[in-house]
Scaffold this active site. Structure first.
Site, PDB file in Angstrom:
ATOM      1  N   LYS A  24     -28.984   5.709  85.208  1.00 42.08           N
ATOM      2  CA  LYS A  24     -29.790   5.511  83.995  1.00 42.08           C
ATOM      3  C   LYS A  24     -29.084   6.137  82.803  1.00 42.08           C
ATOM      4  O   LYS A  24     -28.607   7.274  82.878  1.00 42.08           O
ATOM      5  CB  LYS A  24     -31.188   6.108  84.171  1.00 42.08           C
ATOM      6  CG  LYS A  24     -32.139   5.762  83.028  1.00 42.08           C
ATOM      7  CD  LYS A  24     -33.571   6.106  83.388  1.00 42.08           C
ATOM      8  CE  LYS A  24     -34.530   5.789  82.248  1.00 42.08           C
ATOM      9  NZ  LYS A  24     -34.520   4.345  81.906  1.00 42.08           N
TER      10      LYS A  24
ATOM     11  N   HIS B 136     -34.958   9.936  87.418  1.00 43.89           N
ATOM     12  CA  HIS B 136     -34.475   8.587  87.668  1.00 43.89           C
ATOM     13  C   HIS B 136     -33.109   8.651  88.354  1.00 43.89           C
ATOM     14  O   HIS B 136     -32.490   9.705  88.448  1.00 43.89           O
ATOM     15  CB  HIS B 136     -34.346   7.795  86.367  1.00 43.89           C
ATOM     16  CG  HIS B 136     -35.669   7.314  85.834  1.00 43.89           C
ATOM     17  ND1 HIS B 136     -36.506   8.132  85.120  1.00 43.89           N
ATOM     18  CD2 HIS B 136     -36.288   6.111  85.930  1.00 43.89           C
ATOM     19  CE1 HIS B 136     -37.599   7.444  84.779  1.00 43.89           C
ATOM     20  NE2 HIS B 136     -37.486   6.222  85.264  1.00 43.89           N
TER      21      HIS B 136
END
Length: 266
Positions: free
Chosen positions: A158, A154
């Site tokens: 995040k 990600h």
């Protein structure tokens, strides 16, 4: 009658996509737009970023939920749990895409589902939820002689790891093979770890750049490796799945559901 949708975190990246998806759905209307107290977007029109005026102003007062059919929430655990309590009080159903809950938080959501209908999924993507169904089949068929690894990547911003989706994928395989993820999961390897213990499910977490979400589950056997992957290139998939979930909840009074229920994959 249009589905009256409230959106939490309305000025964030995901919140704006949810606003846009709500406006694009001909049978939905934007009822309320919420953000955290102190946000510099409070008082602005929720659709100003689109160059439009909706008449719905971004606010922090949870009384705005009154009269809504459903709240869509992709915020943080502490904020979502406050919204759960408010929705329970006002009789508003919820769609929760927030990740990172501890056991107590997850239990509180399930408890609230006795009074309101809740769709709680770590990933609202139709594709990811199809992937889950495929992993149920693969997990059962490859129960012996195959090592399982879950790799996810990600964006750099995040805050939780592994991702909620990665945990969901690992749990799907563990359940299909008659184990619990708590028993099987290995989240870190460093130094001299010894041979891989049979039956474990390894997780590898990558973070960097602006990657929206890549997930791969590997079944590594002797002489072959099966990989099942999903790669997200745009967050609109989560917004579209959320609108689909809103339609699923229409008319429901209570109950706890996930996207497998929404998509009829059970």
């Amino acid at each position: 009658m249009a589905i009256r949708i409230a959106i939490a975190g309305a000025s964030g990246r995901m919140g704006r996509m949810l606003v846009e998806a709500t406006l694009a759905a001909t049978d939905c209307e934007l009822h309320a737009a919420l953000d955290r107290p102190g946000s510099d977007t409070l008082g602005l029109d929720a659709t100003a970023f689109l160059g439009k005026q909706s008449g719905v102003l971004i606010g922090a007062d949870l009384t705005a939920l009154e009269g809504a059919d459903v709240l869509i929430d992709f915020t943080r655990p502490e904020g979502t749990l406050a919204h759960v309590a408010a929705c329970r009080a006002y009789g508003v159903n919820m769609i929760i895409g927030t990740t990172g809950f501890d056991e107590a938080g997850s239990a509180a959501i399930r408890e609230a589902a006795a009074d309101i209908a809740i769709v709680h999924a770590y990933n609202m993507s139709v594709g990811v939820n199809l992937l889950i169904k495929l992993l149920e089949v693969a997990g059962k068929a490859l129960n012996v002689g195959y090592d399982v690894e879950v790799v996810e990547m990600h964006h750099r911003l995040k805050v939780d790891a592994p991702s909620g989706t990665a945990l969901m994928l690992g749990e799907t395989v563990a359940t299909a093979q008659g184990r619990t993820l708590k028993e099987a999961a290995v989240y870190a390897r460093e130094g001299i770890t010894g041979e891989r213990e049979p039956g474990t499910i390894g997780f590898a977490t990558l973070r960097g750049g602006d990657v929206i979400g890549d997930h791969t589950v590997m079944f590594a056997g002797l002489g072959e490796r099966i990989e099942i992957s999903h790669k997200a290139s745009n967050r609109t998939i989560y917004a579209q799945g959320s609108i689909r979930a809103a339609h699923f909840l229409a008319g429901k009074q209570s109950g706890f559901f996930d996207m497998q229920d929404v998509l009829g994959l059970r």
